[in-house]
Design an enzyme around this catalytic site. Structure first.
Site, PDB file in Angstrom:
ATOM      1  N   ASP A 190       0.839  -1.195   0.000  1.00 32.02           N
ATOM      2  CA  ASP A 190       0.000   0.000   0.000  1.00 32.02           C
ATOM      3  C   ASP A 190       0.878   1.251   0.000  1.00 32.02           C
ATOM      4  O   ASP A 190       1.907   1.310   0.670  1.00 32.02           O
ATOM      5  CB  ASP A 190      -0.892  -0.034   1.246  1.00 32.02           C
ATOM      6  CG  ASP A 190      -2.070   0.922   1.143  1.00 32.02           C
ATOM      7  OD1 ASP A 190      -2.784   0.846   0.140  1.00 32.02           O
ATOM      8  OD2 ASP A 190      -2.254   1.730   2.072  1.00 32.02           O
ATOM      9  N   GLU A 234       1.070  -0.424  -5.162  1.00 39.25           N
ATOM     10  CA  GLU A 234      -0.102   0.462  -5.096  1.00 39.25           C
ATOM     11  C   GLU A 234       0.398   1.881  -5.357  1.00 39.25           C
ATOM     12  O   GLU A 234       0.835   2.585  -4.457  1.00 39.25           O
ATOM     13  CB  GLU A 234      -0.781   0.339  -3.725  1.00 39.25           C
ATOM     14  CG  GLU A 234      -2.161   0.993  -3.664  1.00 39.25           C
ATOM     15  CD  GLU A 234      -2.116   2.443  -3.219  1.00 39.25           C
ATOM     16  OE1 GLU A 234      -2.590   3.305  -3.984  1.00 39.25           O
ATOM     17  OE2 GLU A 234      -1.608   2.723  -2.137  1.00 39.25           O
ATOM     18  N   ASP A 248     -10.976   1.064  -0.816  1.00 33.49           N
ATOM     19  CA  ASP A 248     -11.174   2.475  -0.456  1.00 33.49           C
ATOM     20  C   ASP A 248     -12.169   3.192  -1.359  1.00 33.49           C
ATOM     21  O   ASP A 248     -12.535   4.331  -1.089  1.00 33.49           O
ATOM     22  CB  ASP A 248      -9.843   3.236  -0.508  1.00 33.49           C
ATOM     23  CG  ASP A 248      -8.968   2.975   0.703  1.00 33.49           C
ATOM     24  OD1 ASP A 248      -9.508   2.613   1.762  1.00 33.49           O
ATOM     25  OD2 ASP A 248      -7.739   3.144   0.592  1.00 33.49           O
TER      26      ASP A 248
END
Length: 500
Positions: free
Chosen positions: A292, A339, A395
């Site tokens: 991430d 990401e 998200d």
């Protein structure tokens, strides 16, 4: 990776009898269902133990597993719990939502009973697990036991002697909390044992597991308490600066995450040993690791500690490609998904390219009028082969919710791109899924909610909010044969089948 497809579904979202998805029979049944749908990958969210807000991206440890995922059914079969004991606990009334407060109040007493009946200290596999994982487990188990003793408050508010890890305090709490420490080790052993059984079964069915790790660790974590030298902390082990994101079209104040920032010069001087250990452990647990906020390795946003928003932060240089060269040298070639979302600069693109890792393409971003200049990157005809395409992530809004909430101008752009002005809005999620499936991207990942056409009531996370997220669950019967056949058909149509 070959041309393939998979589904994004958190462990918490699996159907189960006791309030939250876990490593129970439904997880094994889901693997069978995925195989029947022609899928090659199952992507989950981070598996660490969660704290206030229930976010898997704010965990008490980057190495430990969440005890909520331990299957109570397996403990019943083992004989350390009874079905009556588990059924007597109130885990919440809703089959399609996790009640985290009831989970916390109900699960831990059951797990403690299982531990007390387990005679675990005589188990040779347990002894081996504790010994092999002592490099992180000893600190984590002590951290959690002391945290419980202090009523759950953050370690930065503990008594000075244990907060700063003075030797006499460490010895005292290790003696005083011996059984609480052993309980924490037992939980990690059961988590690991059950997870590895699930992973081995998935791999035997031709399903690879995509794990997910946040770039940062939580301030209130065993990692920060045990290794303050890794982070930008002062002499009292309080942060000098914290992580976040600058203001943009999505947030006028930016995002203040509050995680401690890394002391990258220290990591560089130690040959990135902590990162090598961290990623090495991840590749033992998962087949592929999604990292991430990958852009933080190129540049990271530093916000002075104590600020109430991200407005006054600034960019600092991260470790760059040197970190990944060290990891590759130590661990060999590994499968990583970078990401690389958000405001992507040329230097971030260069880092992703140099690493060789596939970046992420999120379809919803392609039609967003608030975008800061890279919407074209997310249009499917521009996807490179070395990328992983998503309709949305944990998200994002669900496709159905997103379509309902975007502007009429954005809807027109999307319909122009589809060259489709007739399909009713509620059927468009399948059209958008087909868009990414026929792209060049080597892997397409679709959240389960999008295949099911669910709206934002089933959204996983709304960033910068607390108390409403991470709750959605599948109900028994949601994974129908009809849905499986539909997913199989689109996967076959665009050459992404799992033929194992």
């Amino acid at each position: 990776m070959n041309r393939s497809a998979g589904i994004l579904l958190p462990i918490t979202s699996l159907p189960s009898r006791y309030g939250i998805g876990c490593f129970s029979k439904s997880a094994f049944m889901f693997i069978d269902w995925l195989k029947g749908a022609g899928q090659s990958f199952w992507q989950i969210l981070p598996l660490g133990p969660t704290s206030y807000g229930d976010s898997p991206y704010q965990s008490f440890s980057t190495f430990a597993g969440n005890p909520y995922f331990i299957s109570l059914e397996a403990l019943i079969e083992e004989g350390v719990l009874t079905e009556e004991e588990c059924s007597a606990v109130d885990f919440g009334k809703r089959e399609d939502s996790v009640d985290y407060e009831k989970m916390y109040l109900g699960r831990y007493p059951l797990l403690r009973k299982a531990y007390e009946r387990s005679n675990i200290s005589q188990n040779q596999d347990y002894q081996s697990f504790v010994e092999e994982n002592a490099w992180w487990l000893a600190d984590y188990a002590l951290f959690m036991a002391v945290k419980e003793r202090f009523g759950g408050i953050p370690w930065t508010e503990w008594a000075e002697d244990i907060r700063l890890r003075w030797n006499n305090a460490m010895d005292y709490y290790r003696r005083e909390l011996y059984f609480d420490i052993e309980f924490q080790q037992y939980l990690q052993f059961k988590f690991y044992e059950q997870w590895m059984q699930l992973k081995q079964y998935a791999n035997s069915q031709g399903i690879q597991l995509i794990g997910d790790i946040p770039i940062y660790v939580a301030m209130d974590s065993a990692d920060t308490w045990a290794h303050p030298e890794l982070f930008q902390l002062d002499e009292n082990n309080l942060p000098i600066a914290v992580a976040g994101c600058p203001p943009d079209g999505f947030s006028a104040d930016g995002q203040l995450w509050g995680n401690p920032l890394y002391r990258w010069d220290y990591h560089r001087n130690t040959g990135y040993q902590w990162w090598i250990s961290r990623l090495g452990y991840c590749f033992h647990l998962y087949d592929v690791v999604r990292i991430d906020h990958f852009r933080g390795f190129d540049e990271y946003y530093s916000i002075p500690f104590g600020e109430e928003s991200a407005v006054n932060g600034h960019w600092e240089k991260g470790p760059g490609i040197g970190l990944f060269e060290a990891v590759k040298q130590a661990l060999g070639e590994k499968q990583v998904i970078a990401e690389d979302l958000g405001y992507v600069t040329d230097s971030v693109r260069r880092l992703v390219q140099e690493s060789g890792f596939p970046g992420m393409k999120v379809l919803e971003f392609a039609f967003d009028s608030r975008d800061s200049g890279c919407a074209n990157d997310y249009l499917p005809h521009n996807y490179t082969e070395n990328s992983v395409a998503y309709t949305g992530t944990h998200d994002n809004e669900t496709l159905a919710g997103w379509w309902k909430n975007i502007t009429s101008e954005e809807q027109r752009l999307a319909r122009d791109y589809l060259c489709d002005y007739a399909t009713p809005g509620k059927r468009l999620p399948r059209s958008f899924i087909s868009l990414i499936m026929r792209s060049r991207a080597q892997l397409c990942m679709v959240p389960m909610q999008d295949y099911m056409g669910l709206d934002n009531r089933c959204r996983m996370n709304q960033p910068s909010t607390v108390g409403i997220n991470w709750k959605w669950r599948l109900r028994d019967g949601d994974l129908t044969e009809e849905l499986q056949k539909d997913i199989y058909a689109v996967t076959l149509r665009y050459g992404r089948m799992n033929w194992n």
